[in-house]
Design a protein around this motif. Structure first.
Motif, short mmCIF file in Angstrom:
data_model
loop_
_atom_site.label_atom_id
_atom_site.label_comp_id
_atom_site.label_asym_id
_atom_site.label_seq_id
_atom_site.Cartn_x
_atom_site.Cartn_y
_atom_site.Cartn_z
N SER A 94 0.84 -1.19 0.00
CA SER A 94 0.00 0.00 0.00
C SER A 94 0.88 1.24 0.00
N GLU A 95 0.87 1.94 -1.07
CA GLU A 95 1.75 3.09 -1.21
C GLU A 95 0.90 4.36 -1.29
N PRO A 96 1.02 5.26 -0.32
CA PRO A 96 0.23 6.49 -0.41
C PRO A 96 0.59 7.32 -1.65
N GLN A 97 -0.42 7.89 -2.24
CA GLN A 97 -0.19 8.83 -3.35
C GLN A 97 -0.05 10.23 -2.77
N THR A 98 0.70 11.05 -3.47
CA THR A 98 1.14 12.30 -2.86
C THR A 98 1.06 13.50 -3.81
N TRP A 99 1.09 14.67 -3.22
CA TRP A 99 1.37 15.91 -3.94
C TRP A 99 2.72 16.41 -3.44
N SER A 100 3.60 16.76 -4.35
CA SER A 100 4.88 17.37 -3.95
C SER A 100 4.99 18.75 -4.61
N VAL A 101 5.86 19.56 -4.06
CA VAL A 101 6.13 20.88 -4.68
C VAL A 101 7.56 20.84 -5.24
N ALA A 102 7.68 21.14 -6.51
CA ALA A 102 8.98 21.04 -7.17
C ALA A 102 9.93 22.14 -6.71
N THR A 103 11.19 21.80 -6.61
CA THR A 103 12.21 22.79 -6.26
C THR A 103 12.26 23.90 -7.31
N ASP A 104 11.91 23.57 -8.54
CA ASP A 104 11.92 24.59 -9.60
C ASP A 104 10.95 25.73 -9.32
N SER A 105 9.95 25.47 -8.46
CA SER A 105 8.99 26.53 -8.13
C SER A 105 9.69 27.69 -7.42
N THR A 106 10.76 27.40 -6.74
CA THR A 106 11.49 28.45 -6.03
C THR A 106 11.94 29.53 -7.01
N GLY A 107 12.51 29.09 -8.13
CA GLY A 107 12.98 30.03 -9.14
C GLY A 107 11.85 30.81 -9.78
N ARG A 108 10.68 30.19 -9.82
CA ARG A 108 9.53 30.87 -10.45
C ARG A 108 8.76 31.72 -9.45
N GLY A 109 9.15 31.61 -8.16
CA GLY A 109 8.46 32.40 -7.13
C GLY A 109 7.05 31.91 -6.87
N THR A 110 6.80 30.61 -7.06
CA THR A 110 5.42 30.12 -6.95
C THR A 110 5.24 29.12 -5.80
N VAL A 111 6.23 29.06 -4.91
CA VAL A 111 6.15 28.05 -3.84
C VAL A 111 4.92 28.27 -2.95
#
Lengths: 310, 443
Positions: free
Chosen positions: B320-337
Motif C-alpha cells: 500500500s503506497e500512499p499517493q502524494t502531492w509534492s512541490v517542485a524545487t523549480d517553483s522556487t525560481g519561479r516564485g510560486t512556492v
C-alpha cells in the motif's frame, strides 16, 4: 512590373558589414549555416558531450562532471551483471533481424517486381509497417501476443499447432524471438523498397540473354539478380544493422527487457541507467560502447555511399 | 539618408546569419524569473501554478478537474491553477527529465517512494515545516504520514492524500460451488493453498493469476515477502541493509504455485490482460489493488466476484503506497512556492481528496474523510479494503530502492520463477549485489 532586388535603405554600418561578408570565397559558407548550426547543436554537440560524460560520474541531480577516467567502462565490463548478457542479446537480436529482414525483403521485392495482378496495391500494403508509429505497432503486437485474447494463440490453436495458450512475451524461451518478429515486421518495408528499387535497375535484356544461354530461374537469380543487387543490398544490410543494434522503442514497450533479462538490450540498459537510476555518466559509457561497436558498419556504409556518389 | 539596394546575395547572407542567431538564441538557457516576480502587486496578473496529475480513472479525472475549476473560481484572480494530465506509464521519464531540465511543474502527483527519491536528490522541496504548520499532521492517517517521512533525514517531501491496498479478487461463484466461505475477514497461507489447489483445473482455469511482467513482479510478490517478516531493504539514517533471507518461504511458495501445484498461471509472466481473463473465469483469483474494481465490473457486469484480503502469514501485510502531492524545487525560481502550497492544501482538503480518491476507487488519507459512508459501505467491497488499510506497507524509502528493484529484485525473481536460477542463488545475488547498490548510494 518585375524587380530583381529590393529597395531597402541600409544603415551605413550594416552596409560595411555586408561588403565585408561579400567575399566570394566566404559567401557559400554562410548559406550552409542554417543547416550546419542545427547539425552541430543537435548532433555533434550531444555526441561529444555524451562521450565526455562517459568518463565522468555525472548524475542528473549532482551534475558532477569530474573526470573519473575509464572507471565506468571498467565497472561495466567487470562488475555489471547485466552488461555481457545484454551485449549477447544485442548480437543475437541484430544478426537475426538483419538476416531475416534481408531474406524476406529479397523474396518480397522479387514478388512485387513481377507483373502480378494488383501489384500497386500490394506495394502500398508492404509499406504500412513502415508508416505505423513504433509505439502504436508495439502496443498492437502486444495484443496479438496476448495469451488469452491474442490472435496468434487463437490462430495456432485453430490449426492445431499448439494445445494451450503461450505467453509469448512472458516466457523466457519465446520473448526475444517475439520482440524480434515485431522489429522485423517494422524494418521489412525498408528492405523491400531498397531491393525493389535495385531490381528495377536490372535491365530486362540481361534476363533474356541469360534465358537464351540456358540459365534457368535459379541460375538467372544467382548470376544476374544477386550480383546486380550487391550494392543496394549492402546499403540495406548496413542500415538495418545500425537500426537493429540501436533499437529501443518496441522492446521497451513489449517487455521492458524482461522476463528476467531475456530481452535486455544495451539500449534499454542505457535508458534504465540514465532515467531510472539517474546515472548519466554510466549510461553514456554504455552508449559509447554501442558507438564503438557500430563504427564498423557506419564506416562501411559511409564508404559505400561515397563510392556511389563518385 | 543613403539608400542602398539590398541584393539577393546580401539578403541571403543576412537571412543565414539571422537564422543562425535565432538558433543560438533558442538554445540559450532560459533566464529564470526573479523570485516573487509573479506576485500580485496592485492588480498585477495572477500567478499561475502548474498542477501535474496522474489520476486516470474517469471519475478521478472529473473530480480533479472539478477541484481545479473550483479553485480557479474562488481564487483565480490571485492564483490560477493549470491542470496538466500525466500518466503513470510515462510519469518517471517525464519527472526525471523535467527535474533535470529545471522545468518541473509546481505541484507533482506521485507516490511516497518517488517523492523521497526525487526529494533526496533535490528535485522536490522539503515540506516538513509547511506540513507541521498546516494542521495536516493532525488530520492525516499516521501510517500515511509515516510513509512520507524520509528515513534518511526525517524530511517530508510530499503530502499524502490518498492510498490503495493490495487485495485478492476472487470468483465468488466458484468459491461457493466448491463449498469455501469467502474469507472476508482475512485468511492465512494455510487457508489459501488448499483452496487454491481445489480451485485450479489447468489448462481450463487456474487458481491464481498475478502480474509478473518486468515492471510489476515486485509489486505483486513483495507483500508476500513482507508477510514472512523480511524487510527486503531496511534501516534508517546511513545504516541500511538487504534483508531477504526470511523471504525464502514466500519465494518458494510462489515457485511451488507455478511448478508443483500449478495454481499460478504461467501467463502471469506476460499477461497484461489477466484482469479481463479473471472476469471470464479463466482464473479463480487475481491479485491486484483495490483500484481495479471498476475494470472488473465493466469488463463482465454479470460476473460474481468479491474482493478479499491477501492471505497472511507471520505478519499481516499488503502493498500500500500512499499517493502524494509534492512541490517542485523549480517553483522556487519561479516564485510560486507559496501559491503552489495553497493549491496543495486545497487539493488535500477532505472534500477534494475524498472526491478524487473515490473516483480512482481508492481511499483518502484523512482520518475524518475515511469515515465517509462511501468508503465504509459493503457495496463493491469497500469495507474489506478499508480494513486492510491498517495492514498496508509501503516500499522502502531509500534512494537505492529503485535501482535495487528494477535491476535486481524484479528481474531475478522472474528468473527464479522461470527456473533460470535456484533459490539459494537468488538470495545470494540479492544480498551481495543489493548490498553493493546500497553502499554506492550511501557513499
Amino acid at each position: 512590373m518585375s524587380t530583381k532586388s529590393l529597395s531597402v535603405p541600409m544603415p551605413e554600418g550594416l552596409e560595411r558589414l555586408s561588403r565585408r561578408l561579400s567575399n566570394r570565397h566566404i559567401t557559400p559558407y554562410y548559406y550552409l549555416l542554417p543547416t550546419v548550426i542545427p547539425l552541430l547543436l543537435l548532433t555533434v554537440y550531444p555526441l561529444l558531450r555524451g562521450i565526455y560524460l562517459a568518463f565522468t560520474q555525472y548524475n542528473l541531480y549532482n551534475k558532477d562532471t569530474t573526470l573519473v577516467g575509464t572507471l565506468n567502462f571498467i565497472e561495466l565490463t567487470t562488475n555489471d551483471t547485466l552488461f555481457w548478457g545484454a551485449l549477447a542479446n544485442n548480437i543475437i537480436w541484430t544478426v537475426g533481424i538483419v538476416v531475416i529482414t534481408y531474406v524476406l525483403g529479397l523474396f518480397t521485392s522479387i514478388a512485387l517486381n513481377e507483373n502480378i495482378p494488383l501489384r500497386g496495391l500490394f506495394r502500398g500494403l508492404a509499406l504500412i509497417p513502415w508508416v505505423c508509429p513504433a509505439v502504436v505497432a508495439a502496443l498492437t503486437w502486444r495484443w496479438i501476443f496476448d495469451p488469452h485474447f491474442g490472435m496468434l494463440n487463437y490462430a495456432l490453436m485453430e490449426i492445431g499447432l499448439i494445445d494451450r495458450q503461450i505467453g509469448w512475451l512472458g516466457d523466457k524461451n519465446t520473448a526475444l524471438a517475439a520482440t524480434m518478429i515485431v522489429a522485423i515486421w517494422k524494418l521489412l518495408p525498408f528492405s523491400v523498397v531498397m531491393l525493389l528499387a535495385g531490381l528495377q535497375t536490372v535491365p530486362e535484356e540481361l534476363y533474356e540473354a541469360g534465358a537464351i544461354d540456358g540459365a534457368g530461374v535459379l541460375g538467372r537469380f544467382r548470376y544476374i539478380t544477386v550480383p546486380l543487387l550487391n550494392r543496394v543490398g549492402k546499403i540495406a544490410i548496413l542500415l538495418t544493422t545500425i537500426w537493429a543494434f540501436n533499437h529501443f522503442d518496441s522492446v521497451y514497450v513489449l517487455t521492458g527487457g524482461g522476463p528476467g533479462d531475456t530481452t535486455m538490450l544495451l539500449s534499454i540498459m542505457s535508458y534504465l541507467n540514465a532515467f531510472r537510476f539517474f546515472k548519466i555518466g554510466y549510461a553514456s559509457a554504455v552508449g559509447v560502447i554501442m558507438l564503438i561497436l557500430l563504427l564498423l558498419p557506419i564506416t562501411l556504409y559511409t564508404r559505400q555511399v561515397l563510392e556511389d556518389v563518385e | 539618408m543613403n539608400e542602398t539596394r539590398l541584393s539577393r546575395r546580401n539578403f541571403l547572407q543576412m537571412a543565414g546569419l539571422s537564422a543562425a542567431g535565432v538558433a543560438l538564441a533558442a538554445c540559450a538557457a532560459p533566464v529564470a524569473p526573479q523570485e516573487g516576480a509573479g506576485d500580485m502587486e496592485g492588480g498585477a496578473e495572477p500567478q499561475t501554478v502548474q498542477f501535474y496529475t496522474l489520476v486516470w480513472q474517469p471519475g478521478a479525472v472529473e473530480a480533479a478537474q472539478a477541484a481545479i475549476d473550483g479553485w480557479n473560481a474562488e481564487h483565480g484572480s490571485r492564483i490560477t491553477a493549470e491542470y496538466i494530465q500525466g500518466g503513470w506509464g510515462q510519469a518517471r521519464d517525464y519527472l526525471t527529465t523535467s527535474i533535470a531540465g529545471g522545468v518541473t511543474p509546481d505541484i507533482v502527483h506521485g507516490i511516497t517512494a518517488w517523492a523521497n527519491e526525487y526529494g533526496t536528490q533535490g528535485g522536490y522541496l522539503d515540506l516538513t515545516e509547511l506540513i507541521n504548520n498546516s494542521g495536516l499532521v493532525e488530520t492525516t492517517h499516521p501510517k500515511a504520514l509515516d510513509a512520507a517521512v524520509s528515513p534518511l533525514d526525517g524530511k517530508i517531501f510530499s503530502v499524502p492524500w490518498c492510498w490503495e491496498v493490495g487485495t485478492m479478487y476472487v470468483n465468488a461463484d466458484r468459491f461457493h460451488e466448491a463449498g469455501f466461505e469467502l474469507p472476508l475477514d482475512g485468511w492465512t497461507w494455510d487457508d489459501f493453498i488448499p483452496a487454491a489447489k481445489e480451485l485450479t483445473s489447468p489448462p481450463e482455469y487456474y487458481g491464481l493469476a498475478a502480474n509478473l511482467t518486468a515492471t510489476q513482479t515486485t509489486e505483486d510478490i513483495i507483500a508476500w515477502m513482507w508477510q514472512t517478516g523480511a524487510e527486503v531493504m531496511g534501516g534508517s539514517g546511513q545504516n541500511w541493509e538487504i534483508d531477504v533471507q526470511p523471504a525464502r518461504e514466500a519465494l518458494q511458495l510462489w515457485h511451488d504455485m507455478l511448478w508443483v501445484d500449478e495454481i499460478l498461471s504461467q501467463e502471469s509472466f506476460g499477461g497484461s490482460n489477466t484482469l479481463e481473463a479473471f472476469g471470464l473465469g479463466i482464473y479463480t483469483m487475481r491479485q491486484t489493488g483495490c483500484w481495479a474494481r471498476r475494470i472488473v465490473m465493466e469488463a463482465e457486469p454479470e460476473f460474481e466476484w468479491h474482493m478479499v484480503p491477501l492471505p497472511h502469514y507471520k505478519r499481516h501485510a499488503n502493498s500500500s503506497e500512499p499517493q502524494t502531492w509534492s512541490v517542485a524545487t523549480d517553483s522556487t525560481g519561479r516564485g510560486t512556492v507559496d501559491a503552489a502550497w495553497e493549491v496543495v492544501l486545497w487539493l488535500s482538503n477532505d472534500e477534494n481528496s475524498s472526491a478524487i480518491a473515490y473516483g480512482d476507487w481508492l481511499f483518502p488519507t484523512s482520518v475524518k474523510a475515511m469515515e465517509d459512508p462511501r468508503f465504509t459501505t459493503t457495496e463493491h467491497s469497500w469495507d474489506v479494503a478499508l480494513r486492510e488499510v491498517e495492514h498496508g506497507v509501503g516500499y522502502p524509502k531509500h534512494p537505492a530502492w529503485a535501482e535495487f528493484d528494477d535491476r535486481l529484485l524484479g528481474p531475478n525473481i522472474q528468473k527464479y520463477l522461470q527456473n533460470e536460477m535456484t533459490l539459494d542463488e537468488l538470495i545470494d545475488l540479492l544480498e551481495v549485489e543489493g548490498t553493493k547498490i546500497l553502499q554506492e548510494y550511501q557513499v
